[in-house]
Design a protein around this motif. Structure first.
Motif, PDB file in Angstrom:
ATOM      1  N   ALA A 104      -2.999  11.184  -9.191  1.00  0.00           N
ATOM      2  CA  ALA A 104      -2.472  10.659 -10.453  1.00  0.00           C
ATOM      3  C   ALA A 104      -1.219  11.352 -10.908  1.00  0.00           C
ATOM      4  N   GLU A 105      -1.322  12.913 -10.990  1.00  0.00           N
ATOM      5  CA  GLU A 105      -0.174  13.614 -11.709  1.00  0.00           C
ATOM      6  C   GLU A 105       1.031  13.528 -10.773  1.00  0.00           C
ATOM      7  N   ALA A 106       0.844  13.305  -9.448  1.00  0.00           N
ATOM      8  CA  ALA A 106       2.110  13.241  -8.566  1.00  0.00           C
ATOM      9  C   ALA A 106       2.622  11.903  -8.791  1.00  0.00           C
ATOM     10  N   GLY A 107       2.059  10.917  -9.512  1.00  0.00           N
ATOM     11  CA  GLY A 107       2.935   9.795  -9.651  1.00  0.00           C
ATOM     12  C   GLY A 107       2.049   8.610  -8.981  1.00  0.00           C
ATOM     13  N   ALA A 108       1.029   8.769  -8.617  1.00  0.00           N
ATOM     14  CA  ALA A 108       0.281   7.420  -7.941  1.00  0.00           C
ATOM     15  C   ALA A 108       0.157   6.303  -8.898  1.00  0.00           C
ATOM     16  N   ASN A 109       0.226   4.929  -8.724  1.00  0.00           N
ATOM     17  CA  ASN A 109       0.299   3.926  -9.468  1.00  0.00           C
ATOM     18  C   ASN A 109      -1.450   3.568  -9.630  1.00  0.00           C
ATOM     19  N   TYR A 110      -1.755   3.801  -8.538  1.00  0.00           N
ATOM     20  CA  TYR A 110      -3.257   3.527  -8.196  1.00  0.00           C
ATOM     21  C   TYR A 110      -3.768   4.636  -7.134  1.00  0.00           C
ATOM     22  N   ILE A 111      -5.012   5.016  -7.844  1.00  0.00           N
ATOM     23  CA  ILE A 111      -5.902   5.670  -7.109  1.00  0.00           C
ATOM     24  C   ILE A 111      -7.357   5.355  -6.602  1.00  0.00           C
ATOM     25  N   SER A 112      -7.668   5.561  -5.184  1.00  0.00           N
ATOM     26  CA  SER A 112      -8.704   4.860  -4.561  1.00  0.00           C
ATOM     27  C   SER A 112      -9.953   5.528  -4.488  1.00  0.00           C
ATOM     28  N   PRO A 113     -10.888   6.079  -5.234  1.00  0.00           N
ATOM     29  CA  PRO A 113     -12.081   6.687  -4.781  1.00  0.00           C
ATOM     30  C   PRO A 113     -12.862   5.755  -3.667  1.00  0.00           C
ATOM     31  N   LYS A 167       3.588  14.449  -1.574  1.00  0.00           N
ATOM     32  CA  LYS A 167       5.084  14.911  -1.852  1.00  0.00           C
ATOM     33  C   LYS A 167       5.581  13.371  -1.621  1.00  0.00           C
ATOM     34  N   ALA A 168       4.873  12.564  -0.940  1.00  0.00           N
ATOM     35  CA  ALA A 168       5.556  11.115  -0.453  1.00  0.00           C
ATOM     36  C   ALA A 168       5.459  10.180  -1.855  1.00  0.00           C
ATOM     37  N   ILE A 169       4.447  10.536  -2.366  1.00  0.00           N
ATOM     38  CA  ILE A 169       4.140   9.822  -3.594  1.00  0.00           C
ATOM     39  C   ILE A 169       4.868  10.015  -4.612  1.00  0.00           C
ATOM     40  N   SER A 170       5.285  11.163  -5.060  1.00  0.00           N
ATOM     41  CA  SER A 170       6.155  11.519  -5.862  1.00  0.00           C
ATOM     42  C   SER A 170       7.640  10.856  -5.737  1.00  0.00           C
ATOM     43  N   GLN A 171       7.835  11.136  -4.397  1.00  0.00           N
ATOM     44  CA  GLN A 171       9.266  10.595  -3.972  1.00  0.00           C
ATOM     45  C   GLN A 171       9.402   9.081  -3.948  1.00  0.00           C
ATOM     46  N   LEU A 172       8.188   8.391  -3.404  1.00  0.00           N
ATOM     47  CA  LEU A 172       8.166   6.892  -3.561  1.00  0.00           C
ATOM     48  C   LEU A 172       8.229   6.633  -5.150  1.00  0.00           C
ATOM     49  N   ARG A 173       7.495   7.095  -6.138  1.00  0.00           N
ATOM     50  CA  ARG A 173       7.756   6.746  -7.476  1.00  0.00           C
ATOM     51  C   ARG A 173       9.276   7.031  -7.955  1.00  0.00           C
ATOM     52  N   LEU A 222      11.678   6.509  -6.524  1.00  0.00           N
ATOM     53  CA  LEU A 222      12.240   5.321  -5.932  1.00  0.00           C
ATOM     54  C   LEU A 222      12.098   3.877  -6.262  1.00  0.00           C
ATOM     55  N   GLY A 223      11.044   4.217  -7.107  1.00  0.00           N
ATOM     56  CA  GLY A 223      10.391   2.893  -7.978  1.00  0.00           C
ATOM     57  C   GLY A 223       9.619   1.948  -6.962  1.00  0.00           C
ATOM     58  N   ILE A 224       9.249   2.580  -5.812  1.00  0.00           N
ATOM     59  CA  ILE A 224       8.275   1.948  -5.074  1.00  0.00           C
ATOM     60  C   ILE A 224       6.667   2.396  -5.493  1.00  0.00           C
ATOM     61  N   PRO A 225       5.892   1.330  -5.943  1.00  0.00           N
ATOM     62  CA  PRO A 225       4.264   1.826  -6.291  1.00  0.00           C
ATOM     63  C   PRO A 225       3.461   2.292  -5.059  1.00  0.00           C
ATOM     64  N   THR A 226       2.436   3.259  -5.384  1.00  0.00           N
ATOM     65  CA  THR A 226       1.826   3.759  -4.379  1.00  0.00           C
ATOM     66  C   THR A 226       0.205   3.566  -4.728  1.00  0.00           C
ATOM     67  N   ASN A 227      -0.748   3.579  -3.834  1.00  0.00           N
ATOM     68  CA  ASN A 227      -1.950   3.762  -4.135  1.00  0.00           C
ATOM     69  C   ASN A 227      -2.440   4.808  -3.162  1.00  0.00           C
ATOM     70  N   ALA A 228      -2.875   5.817  -3.824  1.00  0.00           N
ATOM     71  CA  ALA A 228      -3.603   7.151  -3.353  1.00  0.00           C
ATOM     72  C   ALA A 228      -4.958   6.785  -2.704  1.00  0.00           C
ATOM     73  N   THR A 229      -4.805   6.995  -1.349  1.00  0.00           N
ATOM     74  CA  THR A 229      -6.440   6.475  -0.768  1.00  0.00           C
ATOM     75  C   THR A 229      -6.942   7.758  -0.033  1.00  0.00           C
ATOM     76  N   LEU A 230      -8.279   7.429   0.456  1.00  0.00           N
ATOM     77  CA  LEU A 230      -9.167   8.510   0.883  1.00  0.00           C
ATOM     78  C   LEU A 230      -9.382   9.561  -0.119  1.00  0.00           C
ATOM     79  N   ILE A 231      -9.701   9.205  -1.227  1.00  0.00           N
ATOM     80  CA  ILE A 231     -10.094   9.912  -2.437  1.00  0.00           C
ATOM     81  C   ILE A 231     -11.622  10.249  -2.819  1.00  0.00           C
ATOM     82  N   PHE A 232     -12.105  11.705  -2.455  1.00  0.00           N
ATOM     83  CA  PHE A 232     -13.433  12.088  -2.613  1.00  0.00           C
ATOM     84  C   PHE A 232     -13.921  12.887  -3.265  1.00  0.00           C
ATOM     85  N   SER A 233     -13.027  13.319  -4.368  1.00  0.00           N
ATOM     86  CA  SER A 233     -13.342  14.478  -5.251  1.00  0.00           C
ATOM     87  C   SER A 233     -12.318  14.133  -6.384  1.00  0.00           C
TER      88      SER A 233
END
Ligand code: G3P
Length: 221
Positions: free
Chosen positions: A119-128, A92-98, A100-111
């Protein structure tokens, strides 16, 4: 593949920056705790050193709080990327920050599912997290490969950061599977550069150079 540093220790950043290859930095609460400094002070010093994206992790699992922290972090510097755990509240936060034009990195990705949803929510980066997945018998590099395939096949504005890298093979494998970014502890980069044949060859070249160049400045005995 771009190389980021996975540390908040200023001396380490300065040291490796001199190599001329650092394109960004990722931090997390554990890395900042290692500095022994106040969270914001540590981040501000990293931001003052780095001419590239610096990921700064939010410290909540509530979307409104994450967004509020993200907005605050974004005032700390133009290159701040807000790091968000890949949870329901995180999405939810990633899509809202997107928005607002604030870039995000989705972390703690294990699958792969977590990669897809972030990525579909709008993260600019994803971190497996490669190393932590390997630690429990998973295939960390396989996850990076699948995540890269997904964002590229779907033409998403999202870079895959190969994270939680533990040894030089992880760096080579990240490149082979097309990771956009590898974030590395400085110690890993030092190991990655070393090769015994380089050391042996350099020692031989120095020795022969000395024989042939006794009067070259800096080599006089
Ligand atoms: O930036 C987060 C990630 O790289 C953590 O690595 O070694 O704590 O699993 P590690």
């Amino acid at each position: 593949m771009e190389i980021y540093l996975d540390t908040a220790i200023v001396d380490e950043i300065k040291e490796i920056q001199e190599w001329g290859l650092v394109r960004g930095v990722t931090t997390n609460p554990s890395l900042i705790a290692q500095t022994g400094r106040d969270y914001k002070d540590a981040v501000m010093e990293v931001l003052s050193l780095v001419d590239g994206p610096v990921s700064v992790e939010t410290l909540s699992d509530n979307a409104a709080e994450i967004v509020s922290q993200g907005e605050e972090y974004a005032t700390w510097g133009d290159l701040v990327v807000v790091k968000v755990a890949t949870t329901v509240e995180g999405l939810k936060a990633i899509s809202q920050l997107r928005a607002l034009g604030i870039p995000t990195n989705a972390t703690l990705i294990f699958s792969l599912n977590q990669s897809i949803l972030a990525a579909e929510a709008g993260a600019n980066y994803i971190s497996p997290f490669v190393g932590r997945l390997d630690d429990i018998g998973g295939d960390g590099i396989g996850l990076v490969a699948e995540s890269v395939d997904y964002v590229e096949e779907n033409d998403l504005d999202c870079d895959v950061i190969s994270a939680s890298l533990r040894h030089p093979q992880h760096l080579e494998d990240s490149a082979k599977v097309g990771a956009h970014i590898a974030t590395c502890p400085p110690s890993l980069l030092k190991k990655a550069l070393k090769h015994p044949l380089s050391d042996i060859g350099l020692a031989a070249f120095f020795s022969d150079w000395r024989k042939a160049s006794r009067n070259v400045r800096g080599l006089e005995e």
